[in-house]
Enzyme design. Structure first.
Site, PDB file in Angstrom:
ATOM      1  N   GLU A  83       0.852  -1.192   0.000  1.00 14.35           N
ATOM      2  CA  GLU A  83       0.000   0.000   0.000  1.00 14.35           C
ATOM      3  C   GLU A  83       0.891   1.247   0.000  1.00 14.35           C
ATOM      4  O   GLU A  83       1.763   1.392   0.852  1.00 14.35           O
ATOM      5  CB  GLU A  83      -0.920  -0.006   1.223  1.00 14.35           C
ATOM      6  CG  GLU A  83      -1.857  -1.211   1.293  1.00 14.35           C
ATOM      7  CD  GLU A  83      -2.889  -1.255   0.158  1.00 14.35           C
ATOM      8  OE1 GLU A  83      -3.018  -0.249  -0.575  1.00 14.35           O
ATOM      9  OE2 GLU A  83      -3.548  -2.303   0.004  1.00 14.35           O
ATOM     10  N   CYS A 145      -7.546  -1.333   8.283  1.00  6.90           N
ATOM     11  CA  CYS A 145      -6.162  -1.338   7.774  1.00  6.90           C
ATOM     12  C   CYS A 145      -5.773   0.066   7.352  1.00  6.90           C
ATOM     13  O   CYS A 145      -4.710   0.574   7.737  1.00  6.90           O
ATOM     14  CB  CYS A 145      -6.022  -2.313   6.603  1.00  6.90           C
ATOM     15  SG  CYS A 145      -6.124  -4.032   7.150  1.00  6.90           S
ATOM     16  N   HIS A 163      -0.898  -5.722   2.303  1.00  6.24           N
ATOM     17  CA  HIS A 163      -2.166  -6.448   2.300  1.00  6.24           C
ATOM     18  C   HIS A 163      -1.929  -7.811   1.650  1.00  6.24           C
ATOM     19  O   HIS A 163      -1.383  -7.874   0.551  1.00  6.24           O
ATOM     20  CB  HIS A 163      -3.211  -5.680   1.477  1.00  6.24           C
ATOM     21  CG  HIS A 163      -4.239  -4.987   2.308  1.00  6.24           C
ATOM     22  ND1 HIS A 163      -4.670  -3.707   2.047  1.00  6.24           N
ATOM     23  CD2 HIS A 163      -4.951  -5.404   3.405  1.00  6.24           C
ATOM     24  CE1 HIS A 163      -5.593  -3.368   2.945  1.00  6.24           C
ATOM     25  NE2 HIS A 163      -5.773  -4.365   3.777  1.00  6.24           N
TER      26      HIS A 163
HETATM   27  N1  PCA Z   1      -8.070  -6.415   6.980  1.00  5.85           N
HETATM   28  C1  PCA Z   1      -9.036  -5.360   7.147  1.00  5.85           C
HETATM   29  C2  PCA Z   1      -8.967  -4.998   8.592  1.00  5.85           C
HETATM   30  C3  PCA Z   1      -8.162  -6.050   9.263  1.00  5.85           C
HETATM   31  C4  PCA Z   1      -7.573  -6.828   8.167  1.00  5.85           C
HETATM   32  O1  PCA Z   1      -6.753  -7.755   8.287  1.00  5.85           O
HETATM   33  C5  PCA Z   1      -8.793  -4.195   6.197  1.00  5.85           C
HETATM   34  O2  PCA Z   1      -8.323  -4.414   5.079  1.00  5.85           O
HETATM   35  O3  PCA Z   1      -9.071  -3.054   6.568  1.00  5.85           O
END
Ligand code: PCA
Length: 206
Positions: A83, A145, A163
């Site tokens: 990200e 996140c 991610h």
């Molecule tokens: N993914 C979610 C919140 C916690 C996680 O592991 C997200 O992408 O916001």
């Protein structure tokens, strides 16, 4: 002493078993990473609740880690995503693990609309060099996140958010009939390289 903080997330309504928590713990316990850094990183598995940002993340950031490697799951993605930024936006649609939704559209009304990671590009190169078909993403979502990343990016230190997709449930046999290395192991090994980049950047900043 200033060190690397590795974070993951616990379960939330659509993901009862969050691989990011397992990955964060695995990384934190990796003897290889300990050798790379010269010390074990700190590990924090956040509750997937808005309240955890103040209750868990803020105190950990206040301890002054030299760099932060954050991991979360994005179940609908097919590749590991680096990200590149977090936005000052919160979804009012998706409840957290406690059933709460964001109360305001802006996460921090007084803060900028977005915060960028200056380490993201270098981390992406490192992951690819480590054999992972990772991609850059400018959309960390509007959920926990993104919110945690926005918060961690407020201080001037190397921070990156990775991610991961949902790992496949079974080990797939390879063409040669053997077993592929489990996905989580491959990710964890590549993430050591991401941690190395963050650590080098933090040393250069000091
Ligand atoms: N993914 C979610 C919140 C916690 C996680 O592991 C997200 O992408 O916001």
């Amino acid at each position: 002493m200033s060190r690397l903080l590795v974070t993951g997330f616990g379960p939330f309504p659509t993901v009862p078993d969050n691989p990011s928590a397992r990955l964060a713990r695995r990384l934190a316990g990796s003897p290889h990473l300990r050798r790379v850094l010269g010390q074990a990183p700190d590990c924090l598995v956040l509750d997937t609740r808005y309240a955890a940002l103040d209750a868990q993340l803020a105190p950990a950031l206040a301890e002054g880690p030299s760099a932060v490697l954050m991991i979360g799951v994005a179940a609908r993605r097919s590749r590991v995503c680096v990200e590149t930024r977090a936005v000052n936006r919160v979804s009012r649609l998706f409840p957290d693990a406690g059933g709460a939704v964001g109360r305001t559209l802006a996460f921090e009304p007084e803060s900028p609309a977005q915060r960028r990671s200056r380490a993201a590009a270098q981390v992406l190169v490192a992951l690819r060099r480590a054999g992972l078909a990772a991609v850059a993403s400018r959309d960390a979502g509007r959920y926990l996140c993104n919110a945690s990343y926005f918060q961690a990016l407020a201080a001037d230190r190397p921070v990156v958010f990775l991610h991961v997709p949902m790992p496949p449930r079974t080990r797939r046999p390879t063409a040669g009939g053997g077993r592929r290395r489990p996905t989580l192991d491959r990710w964890a090994a590549a993430f050591v390289e991401a941690a190395r980049v963050l650590a080098l950047r933090s040393r250069a900043q000091r």
